[in-house]
Design a protein around this motif. Structure first.
Motif: not given
Length: 169
Positions: A1-29
């Motif tokens: 079983m894999k938990k995936i965090g799926l993102l697109s079109d960040t255009h050079g922007y990451l904030d703490q909300k994105i990072l917090d929502n990726l803590k529980s995933v196994d892979e980022i796509w």
């Protein structure tokens, strides 16, 4: 079983909300248009699979392909930045889908969140996670989390991270 965090079109922007929502995933796509610095940060958090987008520079294009095909558990996944939507795919993408016959097709570019089945092509699940960045025509920044267990795609969550113009840390 894999938990995936799926993102697109960040255009050079990451904030703490994105990072917090990726803590529980196994892979980022990431479905393209990383923008400067994003891939490097994400790669330090979790393993990253991705494709380059139309705004990405040579360093991203050297690391990430235009189109990516892979297996996750027992699910055939195909990822491309500019792909279109069921049933109106980009012509070369339609041929690629017919050839590979993915269960899950991921695209970005439009900044429009969509999750839909394509009953005309292998009943594939098409997902565009919208745009997680602050540049573009979208009003709300979005991303998706999902679980893949064997052949099952489940626990799909649409995560809204505030208005595009909101500059929260």
């Amino acid at each position: 079983m894999k938990k995936i965090g799926l993102l697109s079109d960040t255009h050079g922007y990451l904030d703490q909300k994105i990072l917090d929502n990726l803590k529980s995933v196994d892979e980022i796509w990431h479905v393209g248009d990383f923008g400067p610095g994003v891939a490097e940060v994400l790669e330090k958090i979790k393993p990253v699979k991705g494709v380059f987008g139309n705004i990405d520079d040579a360093s991203i294009r050297k690391t990430y392909p235009r189109e990516l095909r892979f297996m996750c558990e027992d699910v055939k996944v195909m990822m491309v930045h500019i792909g279109g939507y069921p049933p109106k795919y980009e012509p070369h993408i339609r041929e690629s889908i017919k050839e590979f016959q993915p269960d899950l097709f991921l695209s970005g570019h439009s900044h429009i969140l969509k999750v839909m089945r394509d009953k005309t092509l292998n009943n594939l699940l098409h997902i565009n996670p919208g745009a997680a960045g602050k540049h573009g025509l979208h009003k709300v920044r979005t991303m998706i989390r999902l679980t893949i267990n064997g052949k099952q795609i489940s626990d799909l969550e649409v995560i809204e991270m505030g208005l595009r113009g909101t500059l929260e840390a």
